[in-house]
Enzyme design. Structure first.
Site, short mmCIF file in Angstrom:
data_model
loop_
_atom_site.label_atom_id
_atom_site.label_comp_id
_atom_site.label_asym_id
_atom_site.label_seq_id
_atom_site.Cartn_x
_atom_site.Cartn_y
_atom_site.Cartn_z
N ASP A 9 0.86 -1.18 0.00
CA ASP A 9 0.00 0.00 0.00
C ASP A 9 0.90 1.24 0.00
O ASP A 9 2.10 1.15 0.30
CB ASP A 9 -0.88 -0.04 1.25
CG ASP A 9 -1.79 1.18 1.37
OD1 ASP A 9 -2.40 1.56 0.36
OD2 ASP A 9 -1.87 1.74 2.48
N ASP A 11 -0.42 5.15 0.85
CA ASP A 11 -0.79 6.14 1.87
C ASP A 11 -0.78 5.55 3.27
O ASP A 11 -1.45 4.55 3.55
CB ASP A 11 -2.18 6.72 1.58
CG ASP A 11 -2.21 7.54 0.30
OD1 ASP A 11 -1.14 8.01 -0.11
OD2 ASP A 11 -3.29 7.73 -0.27
#
Length: 273
Positions: A9, A11
């Site tokens: 991922d 953010d």
């Protein structure tokens, strides 16, 4: 040494919550390059946003955009024909694209219908670049990229728990789904796990002995974490872990965002190497 693939991922995980910097993860990123390990970005961000960070990371591997909505594979990346993968392949901008997500217009129409039904809901498509920038902390360039969506619509919602439950029920009644990262998202029949599984199967055609690692921080990462050998979560901004993530073999990294990312990746590579 066994072959390793890492899915990440962005953010709040590889990227810092407020500065969107991956500086704290550079030692682990260098180790990954040294070991020639594919690092596959799997994010709620759009194609253009991910391309920006892939350029900064000098990353040329496939990536997954908008919570599993699209898989983007650079042409000639795999040394075999992927047209027989069972999915419709579209060639655009030097990518072979596997589309899993809903049509964006369908999601935008759903947002409008939900608002007419009385829900206080606003998607990125309803916001100006300035509003998205203020909401997210992105600069204007990245806020523009965040609006250029294909498969997924982030939204904000004003209401209590009962109203939220009613909203989610209404989304499901439309044949759509929702998930949550930094924001709520309305999506079709796609998620990070489904997209990651497809890429894992493609990588298995290259590598007989394959170990898979995924690292995230939020509820929308759960489908991705559930389909790999080593699922990892990093601490969130307040130093806690998302309590909604419950996976039996979950590894909890020590450190917030990219600090935890760096610590966890260096540790697991030392074990697997």
């Amino acid at each position: 040494m066994r072959n390793i693939i890492i899915f990440t991922d962005l953010d709040g995980t590889l990227l810092d919550h407020s500065t969107y910097s991956f500086e704290a993860a550079v030692p682990a990123l260098n180790k990954i390059k040294e070991m020639n390990i594919p690092l596959v970005v799997c994010s709620s961000k759009t194609k253009r946003e991910i391309e920006l960070y892939r350029q900064k990371l000098n990353n040329n591997h496939p990536f997954i955009s908008e919570n599993g909505g699209g898989i983007f594979i650079p042409k000639d990346y795999f040394r075999f024909e992927i047209a027989d993968s069972g999915f419709k392949i579209v060639e655009i901008d030097n990518y072979l694209i596997i589309r899993l997500g809903a049509e964006y217009n369908e999601l935008r129409n759903a947002i409008g219908e939900l608002r007419k039904a009385g829900f206080k809901i606003m998607g990125f498509g309803d916001m100006t670049v300035e509003e998205i920038s203020k909401l997210t902390g992105l600069d204007d360039q990245e806020a523009i990229m965040a609006k250029e969506r294909d498969f997924d619509e982030p939204f904000v919602f004003e209401g209590n728990k009962e109203e939220m439950a009613s909203l989610f029920e209404s989304i499901r009644a439309k044949g759509l789904r929702h998930t949550q990262g930094e924001f709520f998202h309305i999506i079709g029949d796609s998620d990070k796990g489904r997209a990651v599984k497809i890429l894992i199967e493609l990588y298995r055609r290259l590598f007989n002995d394959l170990l898979t690692v995924a690292i995230g921080d939020s509820l929308n990462d759960v489908p991705m974490l559930e389909v790999v050998d080593y699922p990892i979560i990093v601490q969130r901004l307040k130093g806690n872990y998302d309590s909604q993530i419950k996976i039996s073999n979950l590894i909890k990294a020590e450190g917030i965002g990219p600090i935890g990312w760096n610590n966890a990746i260096l540790k697991i590579l030392s074990v697997l190497n």
